[in-house]
Scaffold this active site. Sequence first.
Site, PDB file in Angstrom:
ATOM      1  N   HIS A 116      -7.293  -6.192   0.761  1.00 41.82           N
ATOM      2  CA  HIS A 116      -6.166  -5.266   0.737  1.00 41.82           C
ATOM      3  C   HIS A 116      -5.034  -5.708   1.657  1.00 41.82           C
ATOM      4  O   HIS A 116      -3.867  -5.582   1.312  1.00 41.82           O
ATOM      5  CB  HIS A 116      -6.649  -3.867   1.129  1.00 41.82           C
ATOM      6  CG  HIS A 116      -5.596  -2.816   1.028  1.00 41.82           C
ATOM      7  ND1 HIS A 116      -4.871  -2.588  -0.126  1.00 41.82           N
ATOM      8  CD2 HIS A 116      -5.119  -1.925   1.945  1.00 41.82           C
ATOM      9  CE1 HIS A 116      -4.008  -1.596   0.078  1.00 41.82           C
ATOM     10  NE2 HIS A 116      -4.138  -1.185   1.329  1.00 41.82           N
TER      11      HIS A 116
ATOM     12  N   SER B 271       0.838  -1.196   0.000  1.00 40.85           N
ATOM     13  CA  SER B 271       0.000   0.000   0.000  1.00 40.85           C
ATOM     14  C   SER B 271       0.881   1.258   0.000  1.00 40.85           C
ATOM     15  O   SER B 271       1.646   1.472  -0.932  1.00 40.85           O
ATOM     16  CB  SER B 271      -0.965  -0.048   1.182  1.00 40.85           C
ATOM     17  OG  SER B 271      -2.034   0.830   1.009  1.00 40.85           O
TER      18      SER B 271
END
Length: 253
Positions: free
Chosen positions: A234, A84
């Site tokens: 995620h 990320s």
Amino acid sequence: MKLNFKKSGQGDVLIILHGLFGSADNWFSIARELEKHFTLYLVDQRNHGDSPHSDEWNYELMANDIKELMDNEGISKAHLMGHSMGGKTVMKFATLFPEMIDQLIVADIAPRYYPVHHGRILEGLNAIPLDTIQSRKEADDVLAAFIKIPGIRQFLLKSLGRDDAGKFIWKINLSVITEQIEIVGEAITSDKPIEIRTLFMGGANSDYILDSDKEEIATLFPNSSIIFIKDAGHWLHAEQPKAVIETVMAFLG
């Protein structure tokens, strides 16, 4: 800036960077397997974990922090992996210091611009009255009004620590992150393609890497491939650690 890091293992160097609100601790379960094959550096990025806080916070600075770490450790070249926000840091590093990267892994993020979408999380974190709470349970109760999923709250509250007097403090630089959250979504660009062998590793249930991102990824990183981890969102390294380890090992060889 001198970053906090945890070093373990032996072999080729692999430096791993966490995402927003995270820390080096997020990768401990993965590290236990990877340290059998690599010299691992699990790094706290600036304004996170046990690394220093600063009012200055952007991807160029974070990339230069990694270069400083490598220089101080005598590392001329390493594998880099980032999740990320950490993925954008390692992409930025690749645009600035490509000669210092052996192979690159970017976990569940693309180079494009992302609009701010952490508003509710920041509201919740800022609502926790650190001066008056007596326990993590009290902090969790406040946060629950903003974030319903217990696992996300548990992840966020890992950044809640105590000072020498026992008072609760944020290990993240919450005020700077709140004020400058736009920088997290900034696009990573380059005047020329990055030829480093690169793996983009996405979560199959995540919307961070889309079909529409593939052309931009291929243009900026022409020597790249994209793999999606089944049954992962995620936080793919937390949701499917075994699959992530196998994918990393297969790519790095």
